[in-house]
Design an enzyme around this catalytic site. Structure first.
Site, mmCIF file in Angstrom:
data_model
loop_
_atom_site.group_PDB
_atom_site.id
_atom_site.type_symbol
_atom_site.label_atom_id
_atom_site.label_comp_id
_atom_site.label_asym_id
_atom_site.label_seq_id
_atom_site.Cartn_x
_atom_site.Cartn_y
_atom_site.Cartn_z
ATOM 1 N N GLY A 77 0.802 -1.213 0.000
ATOM 2 C CA GLY A 77 0.000 0.000 0.000
ATOM 3 C C GLY A 77 0.834 1.260 0.000
ATOM 4 C CB CYS A 78 4.194 2.100 0.867
ATOM 5 S SG CYS A 78 3.681 1.937 2.584
ATOM 6 C CB ALA A 79 4.058 5.372 -3.720
#
Length: 140
Positions: A49-51
């Site tokens: 869920g993190c870029a």
């Protein structure tokens, strides 16, 4: 690291008027984080869920009421590593129950980060908070 606990981060943020200075401060906090061993960076510790690439590896110490959740973290983005440091100052070394009950989002909101991070960074920060709460639930 420039701060010993999250309250010192809040105090420093209040002293810094400019958001560029606040970003630099958060990045400096990240630079002062304990290093994470490359062997700890795996699919099990990766935060989805993190870029950016983000890893959080927990360590549980103690038994019963003395049980504490410690963690190390890392990212390929300096600002994200700084956000991990902010969470580390707030949560590492606390009991799983304390972490589960903590209003992490509310405390972070006091810094004003929600207004100054990109939507991708905000989503990533939420994903890191969710991972830490999951780790606290699992450690309970």
């Amino acid at each position: 690291m420039d701060a010993e606990n999250f309250d010192e981060v809040v105090e420093t943020f209040e002293l810094l008027d400019d958001w560029e200075d606040r970003y630099r401060y958060v990045i400096d906090l990240g630079r002062g984080m304990p290093p994470m061993a490359e062997s700890q960076k795996s699919a099990l510790t990766k935060v989805d869920g993190c870029a950016s690439q983000v890893w959080i590896a927990p360590r549980i110490e103690g038994e019963g009421a003395a049980r504490r959740l410690h963690f190390v973290g890392d990212s390929d983005a300096m600002i994200v590593r700084g956000l991990i440091a902010v969470l580390w100052l707030m949560l590492s070394g606390r009991s799983p129950a304390e972490i589960r009950e903590e209003d992490i989002e509310g405390r972070l909101k006091a810094l004003g980060l929600d207004q100054h991070l990109s939507s991708q960074r905000s989503n990533g920060l939420r994903a890191m908070v969710a991972r830490l709460k999951d780790l606290a639930r699992a450690a309970a």
